[in-house]
Design an enzyme around this catalytic site. Structure first.
Site, PDB file in Angstrom:
ATOM      1  CB  ILE A   1     -40.171 -56.634  -9.749  1.00 47.98           C
ATOM      2  CG1 ILE A   1     -41.337 -56.021 -10.541  1.00 47.98           C
ATOM      3  CG2 ILE A   1     -38.924 -56.760 -10.621  1.00 47.98           C
ATOM      4  CD1 ILE A   1     -41.234 -54.548 -10.819  1.00 47.98           C
TER       5      ILE A   1
ATOM      6  CG  ASP B   1     -39.139 -47.311  -7.441  1.00 45.35           C
ATOM      7  OD1 ASP B   1     -39.273 -46.164  -6.997  1.00 45.35           O
ATOM      8  OD2 ASP B   1     -38.063 -47.753  -7.910  1.00 45.35           O
TER       9      ASP B   1
HETATM   10  N1  AR6 Z   1     -49.240 -49.734  -3.189  1.00 41.93           N
HETATM   11  C1  AR6 Z   1     -48.914 -50.778  -2.414  1.00 41.93           C
HETATM   12  N2  AR6 Z   1     -48.303 -51.888  -2.864  1.00 41.93           N
HETATM   13  C2  AR6 Z   1     -48.019 -51.936  -4.186  1.00 41.93           C
HETATM   14  C3  AR6 Z   1     -48.324 -50.888  -5.080  1.00 41.93           C
HETATM   15  C4  AR6 Z   1     -48.969 -49.748  -4.536  1.00 41.93           C
HETATM   16  N3  AR6 Z   1     -49.297 -48.689  -5.280  1.00 41.93           N
HETATM   17  N4  AR6 Z   1     -47.910 -51.252  -6.326  1.00 41.93           N
HETATM   18  C5  AR6 Z   1     -47.372 -52.483  -6.223  1.00 41.93           C
HETATM   19  N5  AR6 Z   1     -47.449 -52.910  -4.934  1.00 41.93           N
HETATM   20  P1  AR6 Z   1     -42.655 -54.445  -6.236  1.00 41.93           P
HETATM   21  P2  AR6 Z   1     -40.074 -55.476  -5.217  1.00 41.93           P
HETATM   22  C6  AR6 Z   1     -47.030 -54.176  -4.329  1.00 41.93           C
HETATM   23  O1  AR6 Z   1     -42.486 -55.190  -7.506  1.00 41.93           O
HETATM   24  O2  AR6 Z   1     -40.553 -56.882  -5.365  1.00 41.93           O
HETATM   25  C7  AR6 Z   1     -39.296 -51.893  -8.926  1.00 41.93           C
HETATM   26  O3  AR6 Z   1     -39.083 -51.849 -10.310  1.00 41.93           O
HETATM   27  C8  AR6 Z   1     -46.804 -55.357  -5.229  1.00 41.93           C
HETATM   28  O4  AR6 Z   1     -48.049 -55.944  -5.605  1.00 41.93           O
HETATM   29  O5  AR6 Z   1     -43.143 -53.046  -6.296  1.00 41.93           O
HETATM   30  O6  AR6 Z   1     -39.376 -55.080  -3.953  1.00 41.93           O
HETATM   31  C9  AR6 Z   1     -38.103 -51.325  -8.157  1.00 41.93           C
HETATM   32  O7  AR6 Z   1     -37.531 -50.230  -8.829  1.00 41.93           O
HETATM   33  C10 AR6 Z   1     -46.011 -56.248  -4.292  1.00 41.93           C
HETATM   34  O8  AR6 Z   1     -46.897 -56.903  -3.375  1.00 41.93           O
HETATM   35  O9  AR6 Z   1     -41.251 -54.388  -5.387  1.00 41.93           O
HETATM   36  C11 AR6 Z   1     -37.176 -52.502  -8.095  1.00 41.93           C
HETATM   37  O10 AR6 Z   1     -36.443 -52.642  -9.294  1.00 41.93           O
HETATM   38  C12 AR6 Z   1     -45.168 -55.263  -3.505  1.00 41.93           C
HETATM   39  O11 AR6 Z   1     -45.770 -53.982  -3.703  1.00 41.93           O
HETATM   40  C13 AR6 Z   1     -38.125 -53.677  -7.952  1.00 41.93           C
HETATM   41  O12 AR6 Z   1     -39.357 -53.251  -8.526  1.00 41.93           O
HETATM   42  C14 AR6 Z   1     -43.718 -55.185  -3.932  1.00 41.93           C
HETATM   43  O13 AR6 Z   1     -43.619 -55.322  -5.329  1.00 41.93           O
HETATM   44  C15 AR6 Z   1     -38.369 -54.017  -6.500  1.00 41.93           C
HETATM   45  O14 AR6 Z   1     -39.138 -55.202  -6.455  1.00 41.93           O
END
Ligand code: AR6
Length: 165
Positions: free
Chosen positions: A125, A34
């Site tokens: 997260i 995000d």
């Molecule tokens: N490109 C692709 N994947 C990514 C990237 C990127 N640039 N950055 C991180 N990931 P998360 P959630 C991966 O935490 O668990 C936010 O604060 C990461 O390594 O982004 O759904 C929102 O606002 C992991 O494998 O999302 C919500 O509050 C995956 O994306 C909360 O986090 C998802 O990790 C949502 O948590």
């Protein structure tokens, strides 16, 4: 015929019609993917999210639902924001994680998109175990009618989980 691809990389670099954001119900940004999408896409995305909050989504976006905005400066045409479920040890929330994928595909179809990129929703997260998330995602997109679905996995362990037969 839908092509399903898996790539190890950053979703903000993908040249597809729709990039899916693993957002939170506030739609006003956060960490993880995000944060990356808002940083690289620029302030137009947050402005569009604020407009949604001022209108139909005054109470925020519910878990499992999806809504589109501009993609700002990203190469994509739209960002589809969806809210994954937080992992629970006591409650099965798999249906909501599947809904994120299905509803994002539905919004993409309504936009006329032919390609979509998903991150590994909820596995950061929100602490969803990646093997389980990979299975749910795979099943949820099985009957999709879009030319290209690309899962963009940010690290090797997540890539391995999504590509394991
Ligand atoms: N490109 C692709 N994947 C990514 C990237 C990127 N640039 N950055 C991180 N990931 P998360 P959630 C991966 O935490 O668990 C936010 O604060 C990461 O390594 O982004 O759904 C929102 O606002 C992991 O494998 O999302 C919500 O509050 C995956 O994306 C909360 O986090 C998802 O990790 C949502 O948590």
């Amino acid at each position: 015929m839908t092509t399903i691809e898996h790539v190890l990389g950053d979703i903000t670099n993908q040249n597809v019609d729709v990039i899916v954001n693993a957002a939170n119900s506030s739609l006003l940004g956060g960490g993880g993917v995000d944060g990356a999408i808002h940083r690289k896409g620029g302030p137009e995305i947050l402005a569009a999210c604020r407009e949604l909050r001022a209108g139909h989504y005054g109470g925020g976006l519910r878990t499992g639902q999806a809504v589109a905005t501009t993609a700002g400066r990203l190469a994509a045409r739209w960002v589809v924001h969806t809210v994954g479920p937080v992992w629970s040890d006591t409650e099965d929330r798999s249906g909501l994680l599947a809904d994120c994928h299905r509803n994002s595909l539905k919004v993409a179809a309504e936009l006329g998109a032919t390609s979509i990129a998903f991150p590994a929703i909820s596995t950061g997260i929100y602490r969803w175990p990646v093997d389980s998330a990979a299975k749910i995602a795979r099943t949820a997109v099985e009957d999709a009618e879009i030319d290209l679905i690309r899962f963009v996995l940010f690290d090797q362990a997540t890539y391995d989980a999504f590509t394991r037969p």
